[in-house]
Scaffold this motif. Structure first.
Motif, PDB file in Angstrom:
ATOM      1  N   LEU A   1       0.856  -1.185   0.000  1.00 45.18           N
ATOM      2  CA  LEU A   1       0.000   0.000   0.000  1.00 45.18           C
ATOM      3  C   LEU A   1       0.891   1.233   0.000  1.00 45.18           C
ATOM      4  CD1 LEU A   1      -2.618  -1.093   2.709  1.00 45.18           C
ATOM      5  CD2 LEU A   1      -2.581  -1.589   0.257  1.00 45.18           C
ATOM      6  N   PRO A   2       0.779   2.109  -1.002  1.00 45.13           N
ATOM      7  CA  PRO A   2       1.677   3.264  -1.096  1.00 45.13           C
ATOM      8  C   PRO A   2       1.368   4.326  -0.045  1.00 45.13           C
ATOM      9  CG  PRO A   2       0.009   3.382  -2.801  1.00 45.13           C
ATOM     10  CD  PRO A   2      -0.173   2.051  -2.123  1.00 45.13           C
ATOM     11  N   LYS A   3       2.347   5.161   0.215  1.00 43.93           N
ATOM     12  CA  LYS A   3       2.196   6.247   1.182  1.00 43.93           C
ATOM     13  C   LYS A   3       1.049   7.166   0.768  1.00 43.93           C
ATOM     14  CE  LYS A   3       4.824   9.965   3.417  1.00 43.93           C
ATOM     15  NZ  LYS A   3       6.142  10.659   3.490  1.00 43.93           N
ATOM     16  N   GLY A   4       0.204   7.501   1.733  1.00 47.79           N
ATOM     17  CA  GLY A   4      -0.904   8.417   1.475  1.00 47.79           C
ATOM     18  C   GLY A   4      -2.185   7.761   1.009  1.00 47.79           C
ATOM     19  N   ILE A   5      -2.182   6.445   0.833  1.00 46.98           N
ATOM     20  CA  ILE A   5      -3.395   5.780   0.355  1.00 46.98           C
ATOM     21  C   ILE A   5      -4.493   5.854   1.415  1.00 46.98           C
ATOM     22  CG2 ILE A   5      -2.777   3.469   1.194  1.00 46.98           C
ATOM     23  CD1 ILE A   5      -4.012   2.343  -1.391  1.00 46.98           C
ATOM     24  N   GLY A   6      -5.719   6.015   0.966  1.00 45.39           N
ATOM     25  CA  GLY A   6      -6.866   6.064   1.864  1.00 45.39           C
ATOM     26  C   GLY A   6      -7.965   5.125   1.402  1.00 45.39           C
ATOM     27  N   PHE A   7      -8.748   4.655   2.353  1.00 42.10           N
ATOM     28  CA  PHE A   7      -9.881   3.773   2.075  1.00 42.10           C
ATOM     29  C   PHE A   7     -11.112   4.367   2.746  1.00 42.10           C
ATOM     30  CE2 PHE A   7      -6.139   1.209   1.759  1.00 42.10           C
ATOM     31  CZ  PHE A   7      -6.396   0.224   0.822  1.00 42.10           C
ATOM     32  N   CYS A   8     -12.108   4.723   1.961  1.00 35.73           N
ATOM     33  CA  CYS A   8     -13.354   5.260   2.509  1.00 35.73           C
ATOM     34  C   CYS A   8     -14.463   4.243   2.275  1.00 35.73           C
ATOM     35  CB  CYS A   8     -13.711   6.589   1.851  1.00 35.73           C
ATOM     36  SG  CYS A   8     -15.162   7.388   2.592  1.00 35.73           S
ATOM     37  N   THR A   9     -15.007   3.695   3.359  1.00 28.37           N
ATOM     38  CA  THR A   9     -16.073   2.704   3.247  1.00 28.37           C
ATOM     39  C   THR A   9     -17.423   3.396   3.362  1.00 28.37           C
ATOM     40  OG1 THR A   9     -16.169   2.250   5.628  1.00 28.37           O
ATOM     41  CG2 THR A   9     -14.588   0.997   4.333  1.00 28.37           C
ATOM     42  N   ASN A  10     -18.282   3.136   2.395  1.00 35.89           N
ATOM     43  CA  ASN A  10     -19.634   3.693   2.401  1.00 35.89           C
ATOM     44  C   ASN A  10     -20.613   2.599   2.803  1.00 35.89           C
ATOM     45  OD1 ASN A  10     -19.224   6.466   1.079  1.00 35.89           O
ATOM     46  ND2 ASN A  10     -18.171   5.086  -0.320  1.00 35.89           N
ATOM     47  N   ASN A  11     -21.346   2.836   3.880  1.00 41.57           N
ATOM     48  CA  ASN A  11     -22.314   1.856   4.365  1.00 41.57           C
ATOM     49  C   ASN A  11     -23.635   2.048   3.630  1.00 41.57           C
ATOM     50  OD1 ASN A  11     -20.296   1.262   6.261  1.00 41.57           O
ATOM     51  ND2 ASN A  11     -21.096   2.783   7.687  1.00 41.57           N
ATOM     52  N   SER A  12     -24.128   0.981   3.038  1.00 40.25           N
ATOM     53  CA  SER A  12     -25.317   1.094   2.194  1.00 40.25           C
ATOM     54  C   SER A  12     -26.307  -0.027   2.494  1.00 40.25           C
ATOM     55  CB  SER A  12     -24.930   1.016   0.706  1.00 40.25           C
ATOM     56  OG  SER A  12     -23.955   1.977   0.380  1.00 40.25           O
ATOM     57  N   PHE A  13     -27.580   0.296   2.328  1.00 38.19           N
ATOM     58  CA  PHE A  13     -28.626  -0.720   2.347  1.00 38.19           C
ATOM     59  C   PHE A  13     -29.199  -0.802   0.939  1.00 38.19           C
ATOM     60  CE2 PHE A  13     -28.336   0.360   6.813  1.00 38.19           C
ATOM     61  CZ  PHE A  13     -28.432  -0.884   7.425  1.00 38.19           C
ATOM     62  N   VAL A  14     -29.162  -1.991   0.369  1.00 43.35           N
ATOM     63  CA  VAL A  14     -29.589  -2.177  -1.013  1.00 43.35           C
ATOM     64  C   VAL A  14     -30.660  -3.262  -1.078  1.00 43.35           C
ATOM     65  CG1 VAL A  14     -27.358  -1.463  -1.942  1.00 43.35           C
ATOM     66  CG2 VAL A  14     -27.769  -3.876  -1.452  1.00 43.35           C
ATOM     67  N   LYS A  15     -31.441  -3.222  -2.133  1.00 43.08           N
ATOM     68  CA  LYS A  15     -32.445  -4.255  -2.350  1.00 43.08           C
ATOM     69  C   LYS A  15     -31.826  -5.413  -3.131  1.00 43.08           C
ATOM     70  CE  LYS A  15     -36.735  -1.572  -2.188  1.00 43.08           C
ATOM     71  NZ  LYS A  15     -37.960  -1.180  -2.941  1.00 43.08           N
ATOM     72  N   ILE A  16     -32.059  -6.627  -2.645  1.00 41.66           N
ATOM     73  CA  ILE A  16     -31.585  -7.819  -3.340  1.00 41.66           C
ATOM     74  C   ILE A  16     -32.744  -8.804  -3.468  1.00 41.66           C
ATOM     75  CG2 ILE A  16     -29.228  -7.546  -2.474  1.00 41.66           C
ATOM     76  CD1 ILE A  16     -29.831  -9.871  -0.529  1.00 41.66           C
ATOM     77  N   LEU A  17     -32.538  -9.819  -4.284  1.00 42.70           N
ATOM     78  CA  LEU A  17     -33.522 -10.890  -4.426  1.00 42.70           C
ATOM     79  C   LEU A  17     -33.029 -12.134  -3.703  1.00 42.70           C
ATOM     80  CD1 LEU A  17     -34.465 -10.555  -8.210  1.00 42.70           C
ATOM     81  CD2 LEU A  17     -35.798  -9.781  -6.242  1.00 42.70           C
ATOM     82  N   LYS A  18     -33.932 -12.824  -3.029  1.00 39.96           N
ATOM     83  CA  LYS A  18     -33.605 -14.098  -2.399  1.00 39.96           C
ATOM     84  C   LYS A  18     -34.738 -15.078  -2.686  1.00 39.96           C
ATOM     85  CE  LYS A  18     -35.652 -13.365   2.189  1.00 39.96           C
ATOM     86  NZ  LYS A  18     -35.381 -13.379   3.646  1.00 39.96           N
TER      87      LYS A  18
END
Length: 224
Positions: free
Chosen positions: A75-92
């Protein structure tokens, strides 16, 4: 051991749920797992390289090249990870009768700010050449649509800064469990058209990341 690397730049949001996650609630891994990377190589070898007949042989050296490759990350210097929490519709599958029904599921999608260097360790020059035929043709890892742009190869890769977890070492970071191909895995066991079950090898890794900020809808991590 011969080492080389392939560098990729994420161009869309990334999402790859852990194999232990349920369908209705799935946090994403921060990096493509070795299992996902090797499946991407197999996909290119078959669809672009026409290697199916070689890979499905009982003692296929081409499949062994992919299966036995060791994979690390820088992982290079300065790398960032932004996680977006989402609720999505799926089929089951519907509880009553046939067909499917809609439900809501939790998913995470990551914005990765810089390129990822994926480091490969192989036993022979032939294995390196074989993998090099397909790595630059990979366009996504994880869920379909999580696109990565190939940047370059390097015969002098960086030293991996994503380390296996060791309880005896005082190392801080984000812990993830990644899947890899088992050492006894056969092509038939990863073939979607086979009834045989796959074999996964588990490894716990420490990503050198620290949480910078969080809210109910996102979390932001940077290289520590």
């Amino acid at each position: 051991m011969i080492k080389f690397s392939a560098t990729y730049l994420p161009t869309t949001l990334f999402s790859l749920k852990s194999s232990n996650a349920t369908n209705s609630g799935a946090k994403s891994l921060f990096l493509p797992s070795p299992y996902a990377i090797k499946m991407a190589i197999l996909n290119q070898a078959i669809t672009i390289g026409g290697e199916l007949s070689n890979l499905e042989k009982k003692k296929s050296k081409e499949f062994v090249y992919i299966r036995d490759a060791q994979i690390g990350y820088y992982l290079p210097k300065g790398i960032g990870f932004c996680t977006n929490n989402s609720f999505v519709k799926i089929l089951k599958p519907a509880r009553e009768g046939e067909g499917f029904q809609q439900t809501v599921a939790f998913r995470e999608y990551l914005h990765i700010t810089k390129e990822l260097e994926i480091i490969f360790g192989v036993e022979s020059e032939d294995a390196k050449i074989y993998l090099g035929r397909f790595l630059h043709k990979i366009s996504y890892f994880g869920k379909r649509g999580c696109f990565f742009q190939f940047i370059k190869y390097s015969d002098e890769p960086s030293e991996s800064n994503v380390k296996p977890f060791d309880p005896d070492l005082n190392v801080f970071g984000l812990i993830e469990e990644h899947d890899d191909f088992d050492s006894s895995l056969t092509f038939e066991q990863v073939n979607n058209f086979s009834s045989k079950n796959t074999k996964r090898k588990k490894e716990i890794l420490i990503l050198p990341l620290e949480n910078i900020s969080s809210s109910k809808s996102f979390s932001f991590y940077k290289l520590s």
